[in-house]
Enzyme design. Structure first.
Site, PDB file in Angstrom:
ATOM      1  N   LYS A 149       0.954  -0.881   0.017  1.00 44.71           N
ATOM      2  CA  LYS A 149      -0.035  -0.346  -0.123  1.00 44.71           C
ATOM      3  C   LYS A 149       1.262   1.026  -0.025  1.00 44.71           C
ATOM      4  O   LYS A 149       2.094   1.648  -0.005  1.00 44.71           O
ATOM      5  CB  LYS A 149      -0.838   0.057   0.929  1.00 44.71           C
ATOM      6  N   TYR A 181     -12.470  -3.626  -2.659  1.00 38.54           N
ATOM      7  CA  TYR A 181     -13.566  -2.563  -1.280  1.00 38.54           C
ATOM      8  C   TYR A 181     -14.864  -2.314  -1.408  1.00 38.54           C
ATOM      9  O   TYR A 181     -15.375  -2.051  -0.383  1.00 38.54           O
ATOM     10  CB  TYR A 181     -12.590  -1.634  -0.594  1.00 38.54           C
ATOM     11  N   PHE A 211     -15.641   3.912   7.687  1.00 36.18           N
ATOM     12  CA  PHE A 211     -13.877   3.587   7.621  1.00 36.18           C
ATOM     13  C   PHE A 211     -13.579   3.833   5.846  1.00 36.18           C
ATOM     14  O   PHE A 211     -12.755   4.218   5.387  1.00 36.18           O
ATOM     15  CB  PHE A 211     -12.987   2.890   7.894  1.00 36.18           C
ATOM     16  N   ARG A 257      -2.380 -14.775   4.081  1.00 37.08           N
ATOM     17  CA  ARG A 257      -1.955 -13.703   4.927  1.00 37.08           C
ATOM     18  C   ARG A 257      -1.757 -13.623   6.651  1.00 37.08           C
ATOM     19  O   ARG A 257      -2.266 -13.055   7.070  1.00 37.08           O
ATOM     20  CB  ARG A 257      -4.106 -14.225   5.163  1.00 37.08           C
ATOM     21  N   ASN A 282      -1.614  -0.062   7.039  1.00 36.84           N
ATOM     22  CA  ASN A 282      -1.173  -0.766   7.537  1.00 36.84           C
ATOM     23  C   ASN A 282      -0.267  -1.499   6.169  1.00 36.84           C
ATOM     24  O   ASN A 282      -0.225  -3.068   6.295  1.00 36.84           O
ATOM     25  CB  ASN A 282      -2.307  -2.168   8.203  1.00 36.84           C
ATOM     26  N   HIS A 335      -1.992  -5.449   1.395  1.00 41.01           N
ATOM     27  CA  HIS A 335      -2.990  -5.943   1.093  1.00 41.01           C
ATOM     28  C   HIS A 335      -2.519  -7.288   0.613  1.00 41.01           C
ATOM     29  O   HIS A 335      -2.293  -7.405   0.197  1.00 41.01           O
ATOM     30  CB  HIS A 335      -3.911  -5.453  -0.087  1.00 41.01           C
ATOM     31  N   GLU A 361      -9.888 -10.758  -7.886  1.00 39.81           N
ATOM     32  CA  GLU A 361      -8.958  -9.584  -7.551  1.00 39.81           C
ATOM     33  C   GLU A 361      -7.720  -9.710  -8.381  1.00 39.81           C
ATOM     34  O   GLU A 361      -7.789  -8.604  -9.195  1.00 39.81           O
ATOM     35  CB  GLU A 361      -8.225  -9.329  -5.834  1.00 39.81           C
TER      36      GLU A 361
HETATM   37  N1  UDP Z   1      -9.382  -0.401   7.551  1.00 40.13           N
HETATM   38  C1  UDP Z   1      -9.623   0.192   7.934  1.00 40.13           C
HETATM   39  N2  UDP Z   1      -9.985   0.403   9.742  1.00 40.13           N
HETATM   40  C2  UDP Z   1     -11.264  -0.426   9.921  1.00 40.13           C
HETATM   41  C3  UDP Z   1     -11.318  -1.510   9.569  1.00 40.13           C
HETATM   42  C4  UDP Z   1     -10.039  -1.844   8.025  1.00 40.13           C
HETATM   43  O1  UDP Z   1      -9.362   1.694   7.849  1.00 40.13           O
HETATM   44  O2  UDP Z   1     -11.272  -0.429  10.962  1.00 40.13           O
HETATM   45  C5  UDP Z   1      -8.972  -0.493   6.539  1.00 40.13           C
HETATM   46  C6  UDP Z   1      -7.600  -1.457   6.779  1.00 40.13           C
HETATM   47  O3  UDP Z   1      -6.433  -0.502   5.601  1.00 40.13           O
HETATM   48  C7  UDP Z   1      -7.705  -2.794   5.949  1.00 40.13           C
HETATM   49  C8  UDP Z   1      -8.413  -2.785   4.747  1.00 40.13           C
HETATM   50  O4  UDP Z   1      -9.591  -1.442   5.722  1.00 40.13           O
HETATM   51  O5  UDP Z   1      -6.212  -3.248   5.711  1.00 40.13           O
HETATM   52  C9  UDP Z   1      -8.967  -3.718   4.605  1.00 40.13           C
HETATM   53  O6  UDP Z   1     -10.333  -4.494   5.623  1.00 40.13           O
HETATM   54  P1  UDP Z   1      -9.890  -6.165   5.703  1.00 40.13           P
HETATM   55  O7  UDP Z   1     -11.106  -6.028   6.753  1.00 40.13           O
HETATM   56  O8  UDP Z   1     -10.437  -6.484   4.644  1.00 40.13           O
HETATM   57  O9  UDP Z   1      -8.437  -6.372   5.954  1.00 40.13           O
HETATM   58  P2  UDP Z   1      -6.936  -6.627   5.940  1.00 40.13           P
HETATM   59  O10 UDP Z   1      -8.255  -7.548   4.606  1.00 40.13           O
HETATM   60  O11 UDP Z   1      -6.960  -6.076   4.326  1.00 40.13           O
HETATM   61  O12 UDP Z   1      -6.775  -7.004   6.280  1.00 40.13           O
HETATM   62 MG    MG Z   2      -9.808  -7.485   3.078  1.00 45.59          MG
END
Ligand code: UDP
Ligand code: MG
Length: 189
Positions: free
Chosen positions: A45, A85, A93, A121, A150, A153, A164
């Site tokens: 990212k 997304y 958020f 993951r 974070n 992805h 994706e």
């Molecule tokens: N995210 C955020 N706040 C939250 C949860 C998610 O900003 O409370 C953002 C974060 O960058 C995350 C992305 O949204 O990586 C996608 O969320 P997801 O639940 O799919 O998590 P991931 O698959 O990235 O672990």
């Molecule tokens: Mg995700």
């Protein structure tokens, strides 16, 4: 082995004329990709790119034995982010997430290998940096789940990965390459 190979070749596996060795690639009965050919989308990212973490991410996936079959740097279009997304569009958020993902270029990659979706993951760690275990990418580098980013992805299911990968890459941008004699030179982890 011969008849196994012939059967798999009929189903379009890697057991064709160009295959280097014995045919060992099992296929799911659904006709989907074999576990060995499983692919996932990984994206560094904007905060990860700006913090010069691209090389570290690539190194971790290579050392784990995964195969890089696609990679590009791009400023993610909002239309791609909206589809990427789509399941989160009602989350509070979401606007901040799209603006964070648009704040600079991302490096999108497709990695291939046995159980690569589940393993990647585990390698990236928990979404919430506070819960991400040390040794994972987020556990080592992420400071806050959203405020400062974070880092990375990775697709969270095989079906999600297929969707994706189609979203981020044209089929011609993915390279189906085979290991040659140099494979043994991968340094030990
Ligand atoms: N995210 C955020 N706040 C939250 C949860 C998610 O900003 O409370 C953002 C974060 O960058 C995350 C992305 O949204 O990586 C996608 O969320 P997801 O639940 O799919 O998590 P991931 O698959 O990235 O672990
Ligand atoms: Mg995700």
């Amino acid at each position: 082995m011969g008849s196994l190979c012939a059967r798999a070749a009929l189903r379009g596996s890697l057991c064709g004329a160009g295959a280097p060795g014995p045919c060992l690639l099992p296929r799911h009965s659904s006709g989907g990709p074999s576990q060995t050919q499983e692919r996932t989308l990984v994206a560094v990212k904007p905060d990860g790119v700006q913090r010069r973490l691209v090389g570290d991410v690539i190194r971790r996936f290579e050392r784990r034995g995964f195969k890089l079959v696609g990679m590009k740097m791009l400023q993610a279009p909002e239309s791609v982010l909206a589809q990427h997304y789509q399941d989160l569009r009602r989350e509070p958020f979401y606007p901040g997430l799209v603006s964070y993902m648009s704040s600079g270029p991302v490096v999108a990659m497709v990695w291939q290998g046995h159980n690569v979706v589940r393993t990647s993951r585990a390698m990236i760690g928990d979404t919430d940096s506070a819960a991400a275990a040390p040794g994972t990418i987020r556990g080592d580098f992420s400071i806050h789940i959203s405020r400062s980013g974070n880092v990375i992805h990775a697709s969270d299911s095989v079906e999600g990965a297929q969707r994706e990968i189609r979203l981020w890459f044209q089929s011609g941008e993915l390279v189906d390459w085979t290991d040659g004699d140099h494979h043994a030179s991968i340094p030990p982890a």
